[in-house]
Design a protein around this motif. Sequence first.
Motif, PDB file in Angstrom:
ATOM      1  N   ASP A  23       5.463  10.488  -7.360  1.00  0.00           N
ATOM      2  CA  ASP A  23       6.711   9.758  -7.575  1.00  0.00           C
ATOM      3  C   ASP A  23       6.582   8.944  -8.862  1.00  0.00           C
ATOM      4  O   ASP A  23       5.809   7.985  -8.930  1.00  0.00           O
ATOM      5  N   GLU A  24       7.343   9.336  -9.883  1.00  0.00           N
ATOM      6  CA  GLU A  24       7.212   8.692 -11.192  1.00  0.00           C
ATOM      7  C   GLU A  24       7.801   7.286 -11.208  1.00  0.00           C
ATOM      8  O   GLU A  24       7.493   6.497 -12.105  1.00  0.00           O
ATOM      9  N   SER A  25       8.657   6.955 -10.252  1.00  0.00           N
ATOM     10  CA  SER A  25       9.341   5.656 -10.288  1.00  0.00           C
ATOM     11  C   SER A  25       8.411   4.483  -9.992  1.00  0.00           C
ATOM     12  O   SER A  25       8.759   3.330 -10.271  1.00  0.00           O
ATOM     13  N   VAL A  26       7.240   4.753  -9.427  1.00  0.00           N
ATOM     14  CA  VAL A  26       6.331   3.659  -9.066  1.00  0.00           C
ATOM     15  C   VAL A  26       5.098   3.606  -9.968  1.00  0.00           C
ATOM     16  O   VAL A  26       4.158   2.862  -9.674  1.00  0.00           O
ATOM     17  N   GLN A  27       5.104   4.378 -11.048  1.00  0.00           N
ATOM     18  CA  GLN A  27       3.922   4.399 -11.913  1.00  0.00           C
ATOM     19  C   GLN A  27       3.633   3.033 -12.520  1.00  0.00           C
ATOM     20  O   GLN A  27       2.484   2.624 -12.648  1.00  0.00           O
ATOM     21  N   ASN A  28       4.678   2.322 -12.912  1.00  0.00           N
ATOM     22  CA  ASN A  28       4.503   1.020 -13.557  1.00  0.00           C
ATOM     23  C   ASN A  28       4.790  -0.144 -12.618  1.00  0.00           C
ATOM     24  O   ASN A  28       4.947  -1.277 -13.069  1.00  0.00           O
ATOM     25  N   LYS A  29       4.882   0.131 -11.343  1.00  0.00           N
ATOM     26  CA  LYS A  29       5.175  -0.913 -10.375  1.00  0.00           C
ATOM     27  C   LYS A  29       3.879  -1.567  -9.911  1.00  0.00           C
ATOM     28  O   LYS A  29       2.886  -0.887  -9.649  1.00  0.00           O
ATOM     29  N   LYS A  56       0.800  -1.217   0.000  1.00  0.00           N
ATOM     30  CA  LYS A  56       0.000   0.000   0.000  1.00  0.00           C
ATOM     31  C   LYS A  56       0.836   1.272   0.000  1.00  0.00           C
ATOM     32  O   LYS A  56       0.296   2.365  -0.188  1.00  0.00           O
ATOM     33  N   SER A  57       2.145   1.155   0.214  1.00  0.00           N
ATOM     34  CA  SER A  57       2.998   2.343   0.165  1.00  0.00           C
ATOM     35  C   SER A  57       3.076   2.929  -1.243  1.00  0.00           C
ATOM     36  O   SER A  57       3.401   4.110  -1.421  1.00  0.00           O
ATOM     37  N   ILE A  58       2.741   2.109  -2.244  1.00  0.00           N
ATOM     38  CA  ILE A  58       2.773   2.600  -3.628  1.00  0.00           C
ATOM     39  C   ILE A  58       1.730   3.688  -3.831  1.00  0.00           C
ATOM     40  O   ILE A  58       1.958   4.666  -4.562  1.00  0.00           O
ATOM     41  N   LEU A  59       0.570   3.547  -3.184  1.00  0.00           N
ATOM     42  CA  LEU A  59      -0.471   4.579  -3.306  1.00  0.00           C
ATOM     43  C   LEU A  59       0.023   5.914  -2.760  1.00  0.00           C
ATOM     44  O   LEU A  59      -0.220   6.969  -3.354  1.00  0.00           O
ATOM     45  N   ASN A  60       0.727   5.874  -1.625  1.00  0.00           N
ATOM     46  CA  ASN A  60       1.273   7.110  -1.063  1.00  0.00           C
ATOM     47  C   ASN A  60       2.297   7.739  -1.998  1.00  0.00           C
ATOM     48  O   ASN A  60       2.333   8.960  -2.178  1.00  0.00           O
ATOM     49  N   GLN A  61       3.135   6.913  -2.623  1.00  0.00           N
ATOM     50  CA  GLN A  61       4.159   7.437  -3.525  1.00  0.00           C
ATOM     51  C   GLN A  61       3.538   8.018  -4.797  1.00  0.00           C
ATOM     52  O   GLN A  61       4.016   9.025  -5.323  1.00  0.00           O
ATOM     53  N   ILE A  62       2.450   7.388  -5.282  1.00  0.00           N
ATOM     54  CA  ILE A  62       1.765   7.939  -6.458  1.00  0.00           C
ATOM     55  C   ILE A  62       1.120   9.269  -6.104  1.00  0.00           C
ATOM     56  O   ILE A  62       1.158  10.232  -6.889  1.00  0.00           O
TER      57      ILE A  62
END
Length: 697
Positions: free
Chosen positions: A293-299, A283-289
């Motif tokens: 944070d462009e590095s997690v767009q395709n993660k 769920k940390s990816i949602l916070n980064q988006i």
Amino acid sequence: MSKTMAPWPELGNALPTSEKYTVKADGDQSAKPEKGKETEKDDTGAPITKIELVPSHSTAALIEEPTEVEDPWDLPELKDTGIKWSERDTKGKILCVFQGIGKFILLLVFLYFFVCSLDVLSSAFQLVGGKVAGKFFNNNSIMSNPLAGMVIGVLVTVLVQSSSTSTSIVVSMVASSLLPVNAAIPIIMGANIGTSITNTIVALMQAGDRKEFRRAFAGATVHDFFNWLSVLVLLPLEAATGYLERLTNLVVESFHFKNGEEAPELLKVITDPFTKLIIQLDKSILNQIAMNDESVQNKSMIKIWCKTFTNVTERNVTVPSPENCTSPSLCWTDGLYTWTIKNVTYKENIAKCQHIFVNFNLSDAIVGVILLIASLLILCTCLILIVKLLGSVLRGQVAAVIKKTINTDFPYPFGWVTGYLAILVGAGMTFIVQSSSVFTSAMTPLIGIGVISIERAYPLTLGANIGTTTTAILAALASPGNTLKSSLQIALCHFFFNISGIILWYPIPFTRLPIRLAKGLGSVSAKYRWFAIVYLIIFFLLIPLGVFGLSLLGWPVLVGVASPIVLVILLVVVLKILQSCCPGSLPQKLRSWDFLPLWMRSLEPWDKLITSLTSCFQRRCCCCCRVCCRVCCGLCGCSRCCRSSKCCEDLEEVKDEPVKPPEAFDNLAMDKEAQGGATKCEVEASGTKIVSSITAL
């Protein structure tokens, strides 16, 4: 040859002696005129005797008194249709005890899977729309608009099916100074609205029974109306005065909070062992988006490695120039390259997760759709079984005790305390299960089967709103030092928002508008069940998306489009109030809505349209089956009258069978009189004419 008139039919409310109503025409002395009779002669000289019939007497009332109209909101009486305990033998009593224990265990099992399916449903929504929801927070210019911030909170919470997730994103953005507190408060209000969609979806599962659906949908939407009405009043107040921001800031500054241990999630301890075998998310990816944070767009959000080891080591690296060195003492040049020493973090994967999708190379959207379908099926199945089990358990004395305990008020003059005690009970139960959605969703089927009344469910729901904010406050107290103040202030904003809503819509009985609005919507949805889905789409999708789209075009466009709509709504509300309270002050034409076309003032035309569009599903077999049947008949060469071709024909309307008249009207003369509505019957029988002045029953 003499003829005798057929005997008078023996009606239940008539005198049984038929001789009083007949006269023989063969010159019998019994046909002599008596007192009260007049004898005349016709053209042939035959005597005509007029008999005045004695009125029939009955103990039963001929006109039924109007019965009292049944209140659809009265709780049904759950009758015990089984064998009474006193009538059972020893073996039957032991068997009954074991059946009760088995039903209780099954109820706990179904409730467990029901809660787990809600958790998996939230994960499915995050996989399908989580990244889209995170992108809503990217545009800071829109976030400064309070109305846009509110609808963003609604949309994000609806997409991820978790107010905790959307609130944690807001806390992270506030702690990172990407979002000020005054812009975060409308998002929290929207998240409070979005979280109420879960129990409304659960109420749709009881649409099979209209009475249960009326109560269940009203009990679920009372939460919606409370949140919408609170936002309608408090959002403009907050935008004008900022009272929530000032109040929470004063509380945070007054108390010197220290970091505590993480708040225990009691329900997660029970459900996580099962749900983690199905899916685990990062769920940390949602916070980064949300933080752009462009590095997690395709993660992918699907967690693959659950156990990792992070090691930090020093390593010689090249830098473009000496200015990029970590320090002058750790910088040197070797020919064409400039070297320095930097700390490099190595992340080593140790153990994979154990969930189902860990070894499948599927996209987040596909996994989300699979989990969405599976969780909805499990949710529906568990809910149906829970309702059936509750219906079989909560009968007779057990149901009477539970209903009396939950719905009875304290004796006068302490009856008003009962509602506030229910608020505390709702807050405590929500604190235990750590989720307002779980508590209100579990309460919805109980409202449907009639164990809990709408009036009692309302304070329990308000308590659930308070309970979910207390868990957020405890979670905020466990935050690290850099996010403690911001997360605590956001949690307190959520708490005081719900407290303000309760002050507005509960203490005075006249102000409990959510109950009346929810009952009205429940009655409409019970009659037109498709309207429940229309309500969800309009209030939780179309209106938020419309406001968000207009906000992208700027304030002038939003105000220009929304102002006429708001004025029309206000005009309709005022006119409706005047029509119900003082219609005499209105012109004759405005005293009702008859001046509008039927499709604008009634759902009946829309119901006929939707029924005609869905009539294909009401036939014996669908269009595909019909085509298959005809292809099969063509290949096998069978006739049109074969069984397979008949199954594809539309259902024929059953003709109304003629109602057989009662035996009292077997007489031809009485039959004519009853069907023709005549008030007099004339029967000729060998020179005798009898004229009766009666009315057909």
